[in-house]
Design an enzyme around this catalytic site. Structure first.
Site, PDB file in Angstrom:
ATOM      1  N   THR A  93      72.400 -43.514  27.402  1.00 54.32           N
ATOM      2  CA  THR A  93      71.286 -43.086  27.599  1.00 54.32           C
ATOM      3  C   THR A  93      71.097 -41.815  26.496  1.00 54.32           C
ATOM      4  OG1 THR A  93      71.711 -41.144  28.859  1.00 54.32           O
ATOM      5  CG2 THR A  93      71.046 -42.936  30.318  1.00 54.32           C
ATOM      6  N   LYS A 166      64.351 -39.111  27.003  1.00 48.93           N
ATOM      7  CA  LYS A 166      65.225 -38.701  28.094  1.00 48.93           C
ATOM      8  C   LYS A 166      64.993 -36.952  27.882  1.00 48.93           C
ATOM      9  CE  LYS A 166      70.313 -37.844  28.824  1.00 48.93           C
ATOM     10  NZ  LYS A 166      71.211 -38.727  28.407  1.00 48.93           N
TER      11      LYS A 166
END
Length: 329
Positions: A93, A166
């Site tokens: 991620t 993110k």
């Protein structure tokens, strides 16, 4: 109705990570191979046939041009292979938004391409990876996902690569957000709801993929930033600089003067913001300084877009600004 066949390209990350304990915080990413992972997914009852290939098995902080080259080539081949209806990429991620955006700008959009990751390792309490993976397979097997560019699936939400970022270091439900658009669909292993029609009118790739991207550092602005830092970051091969400015891409006047000098020498300067959300619009002095406003792109995405432009010989500030205003024009 025939079951879709999905190619799964694995690069590692937390989704394939292990901690050795269900409650331990630290872990090692990229510990589970793709064959093992697909075996674990067999009990999910996915309505798709899956083929897996291991591209890498590392944390996404180590993803870079060499892996992007292999990943891009594999996806490009699958997009023209009639055997596959969609592609899923398992990815860490930390840099998923960068990989997704680069692929989004350099791939055709005729079939779904979906990145997916996890915020917890595979042996942790509340592992989110298998649910995210099941969601990604559902999206990749849905023909309505075509024409939307590369997508990122996290936490029952689908994000466009252009928007996704993110925003949290932990937590599985809200670690990713989209800006300026939020999520473009809601997904569960059993349902998928799109919020609008596909937006990519041109199906071809917008830019040519290049493994040898130009040197473009990011300057992070802070109070009292020494303008001499610019000289230390900009080397003889530097073709552009992205400024992670304060507020709407602002910077100390001494830094602005130093960057304007570099812009007058032909180095492309893009003003982005270190703020998580918000547009960076053009300001009156940008014309004089030969600066480009990053608009909705955060510094890391602005860097990738600028690198692709410079790699194609596009260095005029007005032409660069036009691409930032509409990268899919």
């Amino acid at each position: 109705m025939a079951r879709p066949r999905i190619l799964v390209l694995a690069t590692g990350g937390t989704i394939a990570g292990m901690a050795g304990s269900a409650t331990r915080h630290d872990y090692r990413p990229g510990q589970i191979g793709i064959e093992d992972y697909l075996a674990r997914a067999e009990d999910l009852g996915l309505q798709a046939d899956l083929d897996g290939r291991q591209i890498a098995n590392i944390g996404s902080e180590d993803i870079g041009p060499a892996i992007w080259r292999v990943l891009h080539a594999q996806i490009a081949a699958a997009l023209t292979d009639g055997a596959y209806d969609g592609i899923v990429v398992t990815h860490g991620t930390d840099t998923a938004e960068e990989t997704a955006f680069l692929l989004d700008l350099t791939l055709a959009t005729g079939k779904p391409v979906v990145l997916v990751g996890a915020m917890r390792p595979a042996d942790a309490v509340g592992y989110d990876g298998l649910r995210n993976f099941a969601n990604a397979v559902r999206v990749a097997g849905d023909g309505r996902a075509a024409g939307r560019g590369v997508l990122v699936v996290m936490g029952d939400r689908v994000f466009a690569a252009r928007d996704v970022r993110k925003v949290r270091t932990r937590g599985s439900d809200d670690a990713f957000r989209g800006f300026p658009r939020g999520s473009v669909a809601l997904v569960t292993p059993s349902a998928l709801e799109w919020f609008g029609a596909p937006w990519r009118e041109k199906s071809g790739a917008r830019y040519t993929f290049s493994e040898h991207l130009p040197d473009v550092p990011i300057v992070y602005v802070n109070a009292g930033l020494d303008p001499d830092l610019i000289g230390r970051l900009a080397g003889p091969n530097t073709l552009g600089i992205v400024v992670a400015g304060v507020g709407e891409g602002n910077m100390p006047e001494s830094v602005r003067v130093r960057l304007a000098q570099l812009a007058s020498q032909g180095i492309a300067i893009v003003r982005a913001s270190r703020v998580d959300e918000g547009l960076v619009d053009r300001e009156p002095d940008d014309d004089t300084n030969r600066f480009v406003a990053a608009r909705a792109f955060n510094p890391q995405k602005a860097r990738l877009l600028l690198q692709l432009l410079l790699a194609e010989g596009i260095a005029d500030p007005a032409a660069i600004q036009a691409a930032f205003d509409d990268p899919y024009a």
